[in-house]
Design a protein around this motif. Structure first.
Motif, PDB file in Angstrom:
ATOM      1  N   ALA A  78      68.993 -68.165 -43.427  1.00  0.00           N
ATOM      2  CA  ALA A  78      68.993 -68.788 -42.008  1.00  0.00           C
ATOM      3  C   ALA A  78      69.931 -70.259 -41.705  1.00  0.00           C
ATOM      4  N   ALA A  79      69.787 -71.036 -42.886  1.00  0.00           N
ATOM      5  CA  ALA A  79      70.587 -72.171 -42.781  1.00  0.00           C
ATOM      6  C   ALA A  79      72.065 -71.852 -42.899  1.00  0.00           C
ATOM      7  N   VAL A  80      72.453 -70.999 -43.492  1.00  0.00           N
ATOM      8  CA  VAL A  80      73.749 -70.660 -43.802  1.00  0.00           C
ATOM      9  C   VAL A  80      74.490 -70.187 -42.267  1.00  0.00           C
ATOM     10  N   LEU A 107      76.073 -62.288 -49.241  1.00  0.00           N
ATOM     11  CA  LEU A 107      75.603 -62.908 -48.191  1.00  0.00           C
ATOM     12  C   LEU A 107      76.907 -63.691 -47.511  1.00  0.00           C
ATOM     13  N   ALA A 108      77.644 -64.121 -48.669  1.00  0.00           N
ATOM     14  CA  ALA A 108      78.777 -64.937 -48.248  1.00  0.00           C
ATOM     15  C   ALA A 108      79.760 -63.970 -47.436  1.00  0.00           C
ATOM     16  N   GLY A 109      79.758 -62.548 -47.978  1.00  0.00           N
ATOM     17  CA  GLY A 109      80.695 -61.737 -47.309  1.00  0.00           C
ATOM     18  C   GLY A 109      80.219 -61.338 -46.022  1.00  0.00           C
ATOM     19  N   LEU A 110      78.782 -61.370 -45.645  1.00  0.00           N
ATOM     20  CA  LEU A 110      78.427 -61.061 -44.104  1.00  0.00           C
ATOM     21  C   LEU A 110      78.961 -62.304 -43.204  1.00  0.00           C
ATOM     22  N   VAL A 111      78.998 -63.534 -43.826  1.00  0.00           N
ATOM     23  CA  VAL A 111      79.560 -64.653 -43.096  1.00  0.00           C
ATOM     24  C   VAL A 111      80.794 -64.338 -42.811  1.00  0.00           C
ATOM     25  N   ALA A 120      84.938 -63.217 -38.857  1.00  0.00           N
ATOM     26  CA  ALA A 120      85.974 -62.649 -38.328  1.00  0.00           C
ATOM     27  C   ALA A 120      85.967 -61.769 -37.330  1.00  0.00           C
ATOM     28  N   ILE A 121      84.753 -61.388 -36.979  1.00  0.00           N
ATOM     29  CA  ILE A 121      84.364 -60.610 -35.871  1.00  0.00           C
ATOM     30  C   ILE A 121      84.407 -61.599 -34.589  1.00  0.00           C
ATOM     31  N   THR A 122      83.764 -62.631 -34.683  1.00  0.00           N
ATOM     32  CA  THR A 122      83.626 -63.706 -33.730  1.00  0.00           C
ATOM     33  C   THR A 122      85.028 -64.273 -33.233  1.00  0.00           C
ATOM     34  N   ILE A 149      70.805 -58.116 -41.051  1.00  0.00           N
ATOM     35  CA  ILE A 149      71.195 -57.609 -42.288  1.00  0.00           C
ATOM     36  C   ILE A 149      71.093 -58.601 -43.188  1.00  0.00           C
ATOM     37  N   ALA A 150      71.554 -59.664 -42.904  1.00  0.00           N
ATOM     38  CA  ALA A 150      71.834 -60.979 -43.992  1.00  0.00           C
ATOM     39  C   ALA A 150      70.407 -61.173 -44.295  1.00  0.00           C
ATOM     40  N   GLY A 151      69.307 -61.090 -43.752  1.00  0.00           N
ATOM     41  CA  GLY A 151      68.007 -61.358 -44.123  1.00  0.00           C
ATOM     42  C   GLY A 151      67.631 -60.450 -45.137  1.00  0.00           C
TER      43      GLY A 151
END
Length: 310
Positions: free
Chosen positions: A64-66, A130-134, A139-141, A168-170
């Motif tokens: 959540a913090a990330v 998690l880093a990959g999801l960020v 990239a999408i935004t 998904i990250a959660g």
């Protein structure tokens, strides 16, 4: 002696007067109110019943913090990219970057560093997924700011994907599998919210909406209403199927099935607020509407009882 110190004193006072608005502008651009969206990070671990475990809870809090840091970084980058369009928007023109309080160059640098910091923290914490999801989220935004926001329908999907990635990250952070029904609820619930936001922008901008966002010129109110109806219908159906599936093997009070009631009422109440002509954003509606908060709390309580009271 006092005469020699006075110019330096005046220079310090000037720097203080200039620095305070910039600092406040940086905080406003980070949009801390928007961090409420990251509550979705807790959805999958909460539904799996692992938030009572110290390790899972800490990993979820980290995720959540990330995403709070990454989202703030994206806001800086988006505001720098959209500065000219924001200056003709009745509300967005007051944003610090559009108003000139935060220089465009500063916004780009701060935003880039925040996104990189979020990726680095996730990776150093031992969660490359998690880093990959960020990275995917960023990239999408960024693609949305540069291109997708001008593409009808795809712009809705791009914004909605940000909510899905958080959910998904959660699950990734806590190491729990994610239900197919859960993903459908989050995906189409997000699309419902995004279509509602476009409806609000459509009303607030009026005939000048096309000058701010090309897709607003192409979207009709009836089309956005159709998207909301379709998305809410699928989300409600998927939530019911998830609740029935969760409750099927559990004896006693059907807590999961009872949670359907506040879930549906919450969606209907939100839809009614939009139909009444509200021009507020999703977070403003949720934070300002007590009935939505009560329905959300009731839904969480029922699901929590279904998970933890067995």
């Amino acid at each position: 002696m006092y005469e020699r110190l006075e110019p330096a004193h005046r220079a310090g006072a000037v720097r203080a007067r200039l620095g305070a608005p910039l600092l406040l502008g940086l905080v406003r651009t980070a949009r801390p109110k928007q961090w409420i969206k990251n509550i979705l990070v807790f959805a999958a671990p909460g539904a799996a019943g692992v938030l009572g475990h110290r390790g899972a809870l800490l990993h979820t809090l980290l995720a959540a913090a990330v995403f709070c840091v990454a989202a703030s970084g994206i806001y800086f980058i988006n505001d720098a990219t959209d500065v000219e369009a924001d200056r003709v928007h009745p509300d967005k023109r007051l944003r610090p970057v559009a108003a000139g309080v935060v220089p465009v160059g500063v916004a780009r640098v701060v935003g880039t560093w925040l996104v990189l910091a979020a990726i680095a923290v996730a990776d150093l914490a031992g969660s490359p997924l998690l880093a990959g999801l960020v990275v995917v989220y960023a990239a999408i935004t960024v693609a949305y700011s540069l291109w997708l926001k001008h593409e009808p329908v795809f712009d809705l999907a791009a914004v909605a994907s940000g909510f899905v990635i958080r959910a998904i990250a959660g699950g990734v952070a806590a190491g729990v599998p994610i239900s197919t029904w859960f993903l459908i609820v989050v995906s189409f619930g997000s699309l419902f919210m995004v279509a509602g936001k476009r409806h609000s922008e459509h009303l607030s901008m009026g005939d000048e909406r096309g000058s701010h966002r090309l897709t607003l010129e192409l979207y009709s109110v009836s089309f956005l209403r159709y998207v909301r109806s379709m998305a809410s219908g699928i989300a409600i159906t998927a939530y019911c199927l998830w609740a029935f599936e969760k409750n099927a093997s559990l004896p006693g009070v059907p807590w999961f099935e009872l949670s359907i009631v506040p879930f549906v009422l919450g969606i209907l109440r939100y839809a009614l607020i939009l139909e009444a002509g509200s021009t507020a954003g999703p977070e403003e509606i949720v934070l300002g509407e007590r009935s939505l908060q009560l329905m959300g709390l009731a839904c969480v309580v029922f699901v929590g009882l279904g998970i933890y009271a067995r």
